[in-house]
Design an enzyme around this catalytic site. Sequence first.
Site, mmCIF file in Angstrom:
data_model
loop_
_atom_site.group_PDB
_atom_site.id
_atom_site.type_symbol
_atom_site.label_atom_id
_atom_site.label_comp_id
_atom_site.label_asym_id
_atom_site.label_seq_id
_atom_site.Cartn_x
_atom_site.Cartn_y
_atom_site.Cartn_z
ATOM 1 N N LYS A 1 34.195 82.844 -43.409
ATOM 2 C CA LYS A 1 33.611 82.843 -41.844
ATOM 3 C C LYS A 1 34.374 81.896 -41.004
ATOM 4 C CE LYS A 1 29.112 84.926 -43.191
ATOM 5 N NZ LYS A 1 27.667 84.643 -42.985
ATOM 6 N N ALA B 1 28.891 79.370 -41.422
ATOM 7 C CA ALA B 1 27.701 79.331 -42.556
ATOM 8 C C ALA B 1 27.131 80.570 -43.023
ATOM 9 C CB ALA B 1 26.615 78.836 -41.532
ATOM 10 N N ASP B 2 26.725 80.360 -44.166
ATOM 11 C CA ASP B 2 26.171 81.525 -44.981
ATOM 12 C C ASP B 2 25.017 80.870 -45.696
ATOM 13 O OD1 ASP B 2 27.029 84.323 -45.933
ATOM 14 O OD2 ASP B 2 26.449 83.327 -47.590
ATOM 15 N N THR B 3 23.860 82.004 -45.996
ATOM 16 C CA THR B 3 22.684 81.431 -46.615
ATOM 17 C C THR B 3 22.660 82.459 -47.673
ATOM 18 O OG1 THR B 3 21.719 80.382 -44.628
ATOM 19 C CG2 THR B 3 20.326 80.966 -46.308
#
Length: 192
Positions: A50, A68-70
């Site tokens: 990203k 960010a990634d969750t």
Amino acid sequence: MRIILGSASPRRKELLERMGLEFEVIPSKGEEIITKEAPPDIVTELAGQKAEAVARTMTEDDMLIIGADTIVAYEHQILGKPADEEDAFRMLRHLSGNTHQVYTGVCLIRINSEGYEEYCFYEKTDVTFYFMTDQEIRAYIRTGDPMDKAGAYGIQGVCGKYIREIQGDYNNVVGLPIARLYQEMKKHGFLP
């Protein structure tokens, strides 16, 4: 220094605002490709993709891009955003009465006159649910809240009443571990 959040998530935007930073939002439009298997590696890889997708569109120096990634993981299975209400029901039945993990990967890309610097990390939080009846799960799904969230729940909303315990950073579960982010930005000289 220009700070860019490479995410369209309103929750990440709100969390970053709490840090007191001035930033702009430019959502990543890159394709996400998972080549890793372990949750910490997956979220770090996706956060990097990203941030890199946004970095490729920039033509100026002196900026910091935050990607960010969750993900939510239960018994080594990744629970993404539900495809439909039945998928949300299935996920919430798994989580009901059990402990699962929430991982957020963060990638910082600093672009300046000296070049390009990248640093990525992840944070993990254990979340334990109280037991939820099928009726409670269906009522929660009817709110619409689970449909755009990894693991089919948002800890900051209605579902908060079913959270028995968390071990780790609450903000990480919402979508951005801001305390760790601040410390990493400070440590690497990325603060404006």
